[in-house]
Design a protein around this motif. Structure first.
Motif, PDB file in Angstrom:
ATOM      1  N   ALA A 197       0.802  -1.227   0.000  1.00 23.55           N
ATOM      2  CA  ALA A 197       0.000   0.000   0.000  1.00 23.55           C
ATOM      3  C   ALA A 197       0.831   1.271   0.000  1.00 23.55           C
ATOM      4  O   ALA A 197       0.375   2.315   0.456  1.00 23.55           O
ATOM      5  N   ASN A 198       2.030   1.225  -0.517  1.00 21.05           N
ATOM      6  CA  ASN A 198       2.848   2.420  -0.670  1.00 21.05           C
ATOM      7  C   ASN A 198       2.060   3.400  -1.546  1.00 21.05           C
ATOM      8  O   ASN A 198       1.762   3.102  -2.699  1.00 21.05           O
ATOM      9  N   ILE A 199       1.723   4.562  -1.015  1.00 22.96           N
ATOM     10  CA  ILE A 199       0.830   5.489  -1.730  1.00 22.96           C
ATOM     11  C   ILE A 199       1.434   5.985  -3.049  1.00 22.96           C
ATOM     12  O   ILE A 199       0.719   6.341  -3.972  1.00 22.96           O
ATOM     13  N   LYS A 200       2.759   5.965  -3.176  1.00 28.74           N
ATOM     14  CA  LYS A 200       3.389   6.401  -4.419  1.00 28.74           C
ATOM     15  C   LYS A 200       3.340   5.318  -5.493  1.00 28.74           C
ATOM     16  O   LYS A 200       3.355   5.622  -6.682  1.00 28.74           O
ATOM     17  N   LYS A 201       3.321   4.052  -5.079  1.00 33.19           N
ATOM     18  CA  LYS A 201       3.291   2.950  -6.041  1.00 33.19           C
ATOM     19  C   LYS A 201       2.549   1.753  -5.443  1.00 33.19           C
ATOM     20  O   LYS A 201       3.128   0.719  -5.155  1.00 33.19           O
ATOM     21  N   PRO A 251      -0.227  -2.767 -10.656  1.00 36.03           N
ATOM     22  CA  PRO A 251      -0.696  -1.580  -9.928  1.00 36.03           C
ATOM     23  C   PRO A 251      -2.048  -1.859  -9.266  1.00 36.03           C
ATOM     24  O   PRO A 251      -2.890  -2.561  -9.827  1.00 36.03           O
ATOM     25  N   PHE A 252      -2.248  -1.314  -8.083  1.00 37.08           N
ATOM     26  CA  PHE A 252      -3.513  -1.464  -7.367  1.00 37.08           C
ATOM     27  C   PHE A 252      -4.299  -0.169  -7.517  1.00 37.08           C
ATOM     28  O   PHE A 252      -4.074   0.810  -6.819  1.00 37.08           O
ATOM     29  N   GLU A 253      -5.214  -0.152  -8.481  1.00 34.02           N
ATOM     30  CA  GLU A 253      -5.954   1.054  -8.888  1.00 34.02           C
ATOM     31  C   GLU A 253      -6.670   1.806  -7.771  1.00 34.02           C
ATOM     32  O   GLU A 253      -6.641   3.030  -7.754  1.00 34.02           O
ATOM     33  N   PRO A 254      -7.356   1.133  -6.853  1.00 34.95           N
ATOM     34  CA  PRO A 254      -8.179   1.888  -5.895  1.00 34.95           C
ATOM     35  C   PRO A 254      -7.438   2.938  -5.087  1.00 34.95           C
ATOM     36  O   PRO A 254      -8.056   3.895  -4.630  1.00 34.95           O
ATOM     37  N   CYS A 260      -7.184   7.345  -9.696  1.00 37.72           N
ATOM     38  CA  CYS A 260      -8.439   6.608  -9.540  1.00 37.72           C
ATOM     39  C   CYS A 260      -9.060   6.829  -8.173  1.00 37.72           C
ATOM     40  O   CYS A 260     -10.269   6.800  -8.031  1.00 37.72           O
ATOM     41  N   ALA A 261      -8.219   7.030  -7.170  1.00 37.97           N
ATOM     42  CA  ALA A 261      -8.700   7.070  -5.792  1.00 37.97           C
ATOM     43  C   ALA A 261      -9.315   8.397  -5.384  1.00 37.97           C
ATOM     44  O   ALA A 261      -9.905   8.489  -4.329  1.00 37.97           O
ATOM     45  N   LYS A 262      -9.153   9.419  -6.203  1.00 34.68           N
ATOM     46  CA  LYS A 262      -9.766  10.699  -5.848  1.00 34.68           C
ATOM     47  C   LYS A 262     -11.269  10.508  -5.715  1.00 34.68           C
ATOM     48  O   LYS A 262     -11.888   9.772  -6.472  1.00 34.68           O
ATOM     49  N   LYS A 267     -13.459  -3.898  -4.532  1.00 35.77           N
ATOM     50  CA  LYS A 267     -13.379  -5.191  -5.214  1.00 35.77           C
ATOM     51  C   LYS A 267     -12.598  -4.928  -6.497  1.00 35.77           C
ATOM     52  O   LYS A 267     -12.950  -4.033  -7.273  1.00 35.77           O
ATOM     53  N   THR A 268     -11.524  -5.694  -6.691  1.00 36.83           N
ATOM     54  CA  THR A 268     -10.740  -5.565  -7.914  1.00 36.83           C
ATOM     55  C   THR A 268     -10.601  -6.949  -8.540  1.00 36.83           C
ATOM     56  O   THR A 268     -10.856  -7.968  -7.891  1.00 36.83           O
ATOM     57  N   ASN A 269     -10.164  -6.977  -9.789  1.00 38.68           N
ATOM     58  CA  ASN A 269      -9.748  -8.252 -10.353  1.00 38.68           C
ATOM     59  C   ASN A 269      -8.314  -8.479  -9.900  1.00 38.68           C
ATOM     60  O   ASN A 269      -7.726  -7.645  -9.216  1.00 38.68           O
ATOM     61  N   MET A 270      -7.725  -9.600 -10.268  1.00 41.66           N
ATOM     62  CA  MET A 270      -6.372  -9.915  -9.801  1.00 41.66           C
ATOM     63  C   MET A 270      -5.302  -9.067 -10.498  1.00 41.66           C
ATOM     64  O   MET A 270      -4.142  -9.123 -10.143  1.00 41.66           O
ATOM     65  N   ASN A 271      -5.709  -8.264 -11.473  1.00 42.90           N
ATOM     66  CA  ASN A 271      -4.795  -7.307 -12.101  1.00 42.90           C
ATOM     67  C   ASN A 271      -4.840  -5.959 -11.407  1.00 42.90           C
ATOM     68  O   ASN A 271      -4.212  -5.005 -11.857  1.00 42.90           O
ATOM     69  N   GLY A 272      -5.622  -5.841 -10.331  1.00 40.55           N
ATOM     70  CA  GLY A 272      -5.688  -4.604  -9.565  1.00 40.55           C
ATOM     71  C   GLY A 272      -6.654  -3.574 -10.108  1.00 40.55           C
ATOM     72  O   GLY A 272      -6.702  -2.454  -9.615  1.00 40.55           O
ATOM     73  N   GLU A 273      -7.419  -3.937 -11.133  1.00 38.38           N
ATOM     74  CA  GLU A 273      -8.372  -2.999 -11.744  1.00 38.38           C
ATOM     75  C   GLU A 273      -9.660  -2.989 -10.930  1.00 38.38           C
ATOM     76  O   GLU A 273     -10.285  -4.025 -10.711  1.00 38.38           O
ATOM     77  N   ILE A 274     -10.056  -1.801 -10.514  1.00 38.48           N
ATOM     78  CA  ILE A 274     -11.223  -1.672  -9.642  1.00 38.48           C
ATOM     79  C   ILE A 274     -12.510  -2.039 -10.382  1.00 38.48           C
ATOM     80  O   ILE A 274     -12.727  -1.640 -11.521  1.00 38.48           O
ATOM     81  N   GLU A 275     -13.332  -2.828  -9.703  1.00 40.67           N
ATOM     82  CA  GLU A 275     -14.616  -3.255 -10.259  1.00 40.67           C
ATOM     83  C   GLU A 275     -15.792  -2.734  -9.432  1.00 40.67           C
ATOM     84  O   GLU A 275     -16.891  -2.592  -9.941  1.00 40.67           O
ATOM     85  N   LEU A 276     -15.535  -2.465  -8.157  1.00 41.96           N
ATOM     86  CA  LEU A 276     -16.608  -2.032  -7.269  1.00 41.96           C
ATOM     87  C   LEU A 276     -16.001  -1.361  -6.038  1.00 41.96           C
ATOM     88  O   LEU A 276     -14.914  -1.743  -5.596  1.00 41.96           O
ATOM     89  N   ALA A 277     -16.687  -0.365  -5.520  1.00 42.18           N
ATOM     90  CA  ALA A 277     -16.337   0.256  -4.242  1.00 42.18           C
ATOM     91  C   ALA A 277     -17.639   0.452  -3.487  1.00 42.18           C
ATOM     92  O   ALA A 277     -18.631   0.889  -4.073  1.00 42.18           O
ATOM     93  N   PHE A 278     -17.640   0.098  -2.208  1.00 41.32           N
ATOM     94  CA  PHE A 278     -18.871   0.275  -1.450  1.00 41.32           C
ATOM     95  C   PHE A 278     -18.564   0.511   0.018  1.00 41.32           C
ATOM     96  O   PHE A 278     -17.501   0.167   0.508  1.00 41.32           O
TER      97      PHE A 278
END
Length: 174
Positions: A80-84, A102-105, A110-112, A160-171
Motif C-alpha cells: 500500500a505504498n501510496i506512491k506505487k 498496480p492497485f488502482e483503488p 483513480c482514488a480521488k 473489489k478488484t480483479n487480480m490485475n488490480g483494476e477496480i470493479e466495485l467500491a462500497f
C-alpha cells in the motif's frame, strides 16, 4: 517487537508489526504457517515446532498488508505504498514474485473522491462521506477466484478488484 519461540535451539523469531497470517495444508500431516511482518513473509513448519523454513519479500516490500491465496494457491498481498500501490503474487514454495500489478483503488488518479463517485456512487452516499485518498489505509484482503476484496480502514470503504488490480466495485462509507 514480538517473539515466536519454538523448542529448538535458536528458534526465537522477532517480528515487527506482524499483521496477517495464513495456513496452507499440504495434506493431513503437513502444513505451513505464513506470517506477514513489517517488510517480509516468514514461513514456518507447523508440525516441526514452528521451524523456520524460508523468508521472502525482504527489501522488496514497503508497506505490505494482508495475505490471501489466489485461485492457484499462490500468496497475494497489497503493498500500500501510496506512491506505487500494487498487488504482489508470490510462489508459496520459492518466494519468487510471480506477478506485480498496480492497485488502482489507491492510485491517485483513480482514488480521488470524484472518480469513485462517478463510477460507484449510485445512491449519492459516497460523495458525502468519502475521505480524501491520502487517508487510505488498506489493511485486510480476501481473494475469491479472480477477485480481490480489500478493506480500506482510513476511508471506511471496501474495494473489489480483479487480480490485475483494476477496480470493479467500491462500497461502504463512514
Amino acid at each position: 517487537l514480538y517473539t515466536l519461540s519454538g523448542e529448538q535451539p535458536g528458534s526465537n523469531y522477532s517480528f515487527c508489526r506482524p499483521s496477517a497470517c495464513l495456513i496452507y495444508y499440504y495434506d493431513n500431516k503437513n502444513s505451513e504457517l505464513f506470517i506477514k511482518d513489517d517488510n517480509e513473509i516468514y514461513v514456518f513448519d507447523m508440525e516441526n515446532d514452528f521451524k523456520l523454513l524460508r523468508r521472502f519479500g525482504h527489501k522488496l516490500l514497503q508497506r505490505p498488508y494482508g495475505l490471501a491465496f489466489d485461485s492457484n494457491q499462490n500468496i497475494v498481498l497489497i503493498d500500500a505504498n501510496i506512491k506505487k500501490p500494487q498487488i504482489l503474487t508470490f510462489d508459496k514454495k520459492t518466494g519468487k514474485v510471480l506477478n506485480s500489478r498496480p492497485f488502482e483503488p489507491v492510485m491517485e488518479q483513480c482514488a480521488k473522491s470524484q472518480t469513485l463517485i462517478q463510477l460507484f456512487d449510485y445512491k449519492n452516499v459516497l460523495g458525502k462521506n468519502l475521505a480524501h485518498f491520502e487517508k487510505t489505509k488498506c489493511r485486510f484482503i480476501y481473494s475469491n477466484q479472480n477477485s480481490l476484496f480489500v478493506s480500506d480502514l482510513g476511508r471506511s470503504i471496501v474495494y473489489k478488484t480483479n487480480m490485475n488490480g483494476e477496480i470493479e466495485l467500491a462500497f461502504g462509507h463512514y
